[in-house]
Design an enzyme around this catalytic site. Sequence first.
Site, PDB file in Angstrom:
ATOM      1  N   ARG A 277      17.885  -7.308 -28.435  1.00  0.00           N
ATOM      2  CA  ARG A 277      17.982  -7.022 -26.994  1.00  0.00           C
ATOM      3  C   ARG A 277      16.651  -7.246 -26.263  1.00  0.00           C
ATOM      4  O   ARG A 277      15.584  -6.944 -26.767  1.00  0.00           O
ATOM      5  CB  ARG A 277      18.404  -5.572 -26.786  1.00  0.00           C
ATOM      6  CG  ARG A 277      18.245  -5.127 -25.340  1.00  0.00           C
ATOM      7  CD  ARG A 277      18.827  -3.789 -25.033  1.00  0.00           C
ATOM      8  NE  ARG A 277      18.433  -2.759 -25.966  1.00  0.00           N
ATOM      9  CZ  ARG A 277      19.041  -1.592 -26.055  1.00  0.00           C
ATOM     10  NH1 ARG A 277      20.075  -1.335 -25.286  1.00  0.00           N
ATOM     11  NH2 ARG A 277      18.639  -0.704 -26.917  1.00  0.00           N
TER      12      ARG A 277
ATOM     13  N   ARG B   8      12.229  -3.114 -25.788  1.00  0.00           N
ATOM     14  CA  ARG B   8      11.941  -1.678 -25.796  1.00  0.00           C
ATOM     15  C   ARG B   8      11.216  -1.260 -27.066  1.00  0.00           C
ATOM     16  O   ARG B   8      11.508  -1.781 -28.148  1.00  0.00           O
ATOM     17  CB  ARG B   8      13.265  -0.903 -25.692  1.00  0.00           C
ATOM     18  CG  ARG B   8      13.694  -0.720 -24.266  1.00  0.00           C
ATOM     19  CD  ARG B   8      15.101  -0.234 -24.121  1.00  0.00           C
ATOM     20  NE  ARG B   8      15.502   0.843 -25.006  1.00  0.00           N
ATOM     21  CZ  ARG B   8      16.695   1.413 -24.966  1.00  0.00           C
ATOM     22  NH1 ARG B   8      17.592   1.002 -24.082  1.00  0.00           N
ATOM     23  NH2 ARG B   8      17.016   2.372 -25.792  1.00  0.00           N
TER      24      ARG B   8
ATOM     25  N   ARG C  33      17.921   7.214 -34.230  1.00  0.00           N
ATOM     26  CA  ARG C  33      18.797   7.359 -33.054  1.00  0.00           C
ATOM     27  C   ARG C  33      20.253   7.524 -33.495  1.00  0.00           C
ATOM     28  O   ARG C  33      21.008   8.291 -32.898  1.00  0.00           O
ATOM     29  CB  ARG C  33      18.659   6.141 -32.135  1.00  0.00           C
ATOM     30  CG  ARG C  33      17.389   6.189 -31.296  1.00  0.00           C
ATOM     31  CD  ARG C  33      16.916   4.820 -30.878  1.00  0.00           C
ATOM     32  NE  ARG C  33      17.739   4.163 -29.887  1.00  0.00           N
ATOM     33  CZ  ARG C  33      17.648   2.864 -29.592  1.00  0.00           C
ATOM     34  NH1 ARG C  33      16.766   2.099 -30.217  1.00  0.00           N
ATOM     35  NH2 ARG C  33      18.422   2.338 -28.680  1.00  0.00           N
TER      36      ARG C  33
HETATM   37  P1  AP5 Z   1      23.386  -2.312 -24.232  1.00  0.00           P
HETATM   38  O1  AP5 Z   1      24.410  -2.458 -23.168  1.00  0.00           O
HETATM   39  O2  AP5 Z   1      21.949  -2.339 -23.833  1.00  0.00           O
HETATM   40  O3  AP5 Z   1      23.717  -1.020 -25.136  1.00  0.00           O
HETATM   41  P2  AP5 Z   1      23.589   0.540 -24.816  1.00  0.00           P
HETATM   42  O4  AP5 Z   1      24.799   1.210 -25.345  1.00  0.00           O
HETATM   43  O5  AP5 Z   1      23.260   0.755 -23.364  1.00  0.00           O
HETATM   44  O6  AP5 Z   1      22.365   0.864 -25.753  1.00  0.00           O
HETATM   45  P3  AP5 Z   1      21.054   1.732 -25.568  1.00  0.00           P
HETATM   46  O7  AP5 Z   1      20.165   1.415 -26.724  1.00  0.00           O
HETATM   47  O8  AP5 Z   1      20.459   1.563 -24.187  1.00  0.00           O
HETATM   48  O9  AP5 Z   1      21.593   3.141 -25.726  1.00  0.00           O
HETATM   49  P4  AP5 Z   1      20.814   4.327 -26.170  1.00  0.00           P
HETATM   50  O10 AP5 Z   1      21.855   5.358 -25.940  1.00  0.00           O
HETATM   51  O11 AP5 Z   1      20.195   4.324 -27.487  1.00  0.00           O
HETATM   52  O12 AP5 Z   1      19.525   4.290 -25.208  1.00  0.00           O
HETATM   53  P5  AP5 Z   1      19.130   5.093 -23.901  1.00  0.00           P
HETATM   54  O13 AP5 Z   1      18.345   4.190 -23.064  1.00  0.00           O
HETATM   55  O14 AP5 Z   1      20.284   5.814 -23.330  1.00  0.00           O
HETATM   56  O15 AP5 Z   1      23.674  -3.451 -25.341  1.00  0.00           O
HETATM   57  C1  AP5 Z   1      22.830  -3.627 -26.454  1.00  0.00           C
HETATM   58  C2  AP5 Z   1      22.677  -5.134 -26.746  1.00  0.00           C
HETATM   59  O16 AP5 Z   1      23.920  -5.661 -27.169  1.00  0.00           O
HETATM   60  C3  AP5 Z   1      22.232  -5.965 -25.531  1.00  0.00           C
HETATM   61  O17 AP5 Z   1      21.340  -6.959 -25.931  1.00  0.00           O
HETATM   62  C4  AP5 Z   1      23.560  -6.571 -25.015  1.00  0.00           C
HETATM   63  O18 AP5 Z   1      23.342  -7.857 -24.389  1.00  0.00           O
HETATM   64  C5  AP5 Z   1      24.372  -6.716 -26.301  1.00  0.00           C
HETATM   65  N1  AP5 Z   1      25.820  -6.502 -26.099  1.00  0.00           N
HETATM   66  C6  AP5 Z   1      26.412  -5.568 -25.303  1.00  0.00           C
HETATM   67  N2  AP5 Z   1      27.747  -5.641 -25.390  1.00  0.00           N
HETATM   68  C7  AP5 Z   1      28.020  -6.631 -26.285  1.00  0.00           C
HETATM   69  C8  AP5 Z   1      29.240  -7.206 -26.808  1.00  0.00           C
HETATM   70  N3  AP5 Z   1      30.456  -6.741 -26.449  1.00  0.00           N
HETATM   71  N4  AP5 Z   1      29.138  -8.207 -27.728  1.00  0.00           N
HETATM   72  C9  AP5 Z   1      27.933  -8.681 -28.112  1.00  0.00           C
HETATM   73  N5  AP5 Z   1      26.737  -8.210 -27.649  1.00  0.00           N
HETATM   74  C10 AP5 Z   1      26.776  -7.189 -26.746  1.00  0.00           C
HETATM   75  O19 AP5 Z   1      18.166   6.217 -24.542  1.00  0.00           O
HETATM   76  C11 AP5 Z   1      16.914   5.917 -25.086  1.00  0.00           C
HETATM   77  C12 AP5 Z   1      16.210   7.211 -25.508  1.00  0.00           C
HETATM   78  O20 AP5 Z   1      16.019   8.066 -24.350  1.00  0.00           O
HETATM   79  C13 AP5 Z   1      16.982   8.103 -26.499  1.00  0.00           C
HETATM   80  O21 AP5 Z   1      16.786   7.688 -27.843  1.00  0.00           O
HETATM   81  C14 AP5 Z   1      16.390   9.476 -26.196  1.00  0.00           C
HETATM   82  O22 AP5 Z   1      15.116   9.619 -26.771  1.00  0.00           O
HETATM   83  C15 AP5 Z   1      16.224   9.437 -24.684  1.00  0.00           C
HETATM   84  N6  AP5 Z   1      17.427   9.918 -23.960  1.00  0.00           N
HETATM   85  C16 AP5 Z   1      18.208   9.189 -23.114  1.00  0.00           C
HETATM   86  N7  AP5 Z   1      19.213   9.932 -22.635  1.00  0.00           N
HETATM   87  C17 AP5 Z   1      19.079  11.179 -23.190  1.00  0.00           C
HETATM   88  C18 AP5 Z   1      19.846  12.369 -23.097  1.00  0.00           C
HETATM   89  N8  AP5 Z   1      20.951  12.454 -22.328  1.00  0.00           N
HETATM   90  N9  AP5 Z   1      19.439  13.442 -23.823  1.00  0.00           N
HETATM   91  C19 AP5 Z   1      18.329  13.383 -24.598  1.00  0.00           C
HETATM   92  N10 AP5 Z   1      17.567  12.278 -24.732  1.00  0.00           N
HETATM   93  C20 AP5 Z   1      17.942  11.183 -24.029  1.00  0.00           C
END
Ligand code: AP5
Length: 216
Positions: free
Chosen positions: A129, A163, A174
């Site tokens: 990504r 990232r 994670r």
């Molecule tokens: P993408 O759409 O970016 O996936 P995503 O589900 O949004 O993944 P994230 O890694 O952003 O989720 P996350 O929950 O770990 O991170 P967050 O930022 O929330 O897709 C991924 C890739 O696949 C891309 O390259 C895309 O192009 C590709 N793709 C998508 N769909 C596809 C398909 N159908 N086929 C093929 N390829 C595809 O959190 C980060 C950190 O923040 C956490 O670890 C934590 O420390 C903190 N945090 C965030 N929210 C909270 C909370 N509510 N509580 C506590 N800590 C939190």
Amino acid sequence: MNIILLGAPGAGKGTQARILVEGRGMVQLSTGDMLRAARTSGTEMGQKVAAIMDAGQLVTDEIVIGLIAEQIDSDHPGHAGGFIFDGFPRTLAQADALGDLLARKGLALDAVVELRVDDEALVERVTGRYTCGQCGEVYHDRTKPTKVTGTCDVCGSHDLKRRADDNEDSLRQRLLEYYKKTAPLIGYYHAKGKLKVVDGLQPMEKVTAEVARAIG
Ligand code: AP5
């Protein structure tokens, strides 16, 4: 319409949220994006959470509930299309808090869409990504590369970033956090009659069509 996109890291929540924002005028509330913005701007909270995020652990409920409450309470100008909660809630305490926040504003939660993807596929998704630092468009080395190398298709920026937590070690942590603390929300929302499951392993356009069908 207010919905939650639920799923493991890399399941496609951010990708589908952006499509819903464009197509339906909804407002994406991503706690991950909010926390990354706080890090970049160097706020005290951003400095506090940086190491936690890089290690793949969850930030405290208090911090993320505070961030979401601020957004919901601020009568977002675009909220007529509804909110998409992306990456929130991630614990049962966060889910309860969201219920209270919505009720206080007289808003309902219409659906919770779980994007279900095998763990093996997540490694490839996360390690491939990259994101535009200007407009936030999400790309992938193999499944969604930019049309011109190094240039964002949407805004033309050259500020494409990976990232710090998108590596195998952090992803393992994670995933552990996801199964321990977030997966129980699947049962929680199923019991409330809100859960819809979409096969997130399909190509992006198919996932988009199924999400649309799931939320009506
Ligand atoms: P993408 O759409 O970016 O996936 P995503 O589900 O949004 O993944 P994230 O890694 O952003 O989720 P996350 O929950 O770990 O991170 P967050 O930022 O929330 O897709 C991924 C890739 O696949 C891309 O390259 C895309 O192009 C590709 N793709 C998508 N769909 C596809 C398909 N159908 N086929 C093929 N390829 C595809 O959190 C980060 C950190 O923040 C956490 O670890 C934590 O420390 C903190 N945090 C965030 N929210 C909270 C909370 N509510 N509580 C506590 N800590 C939190």
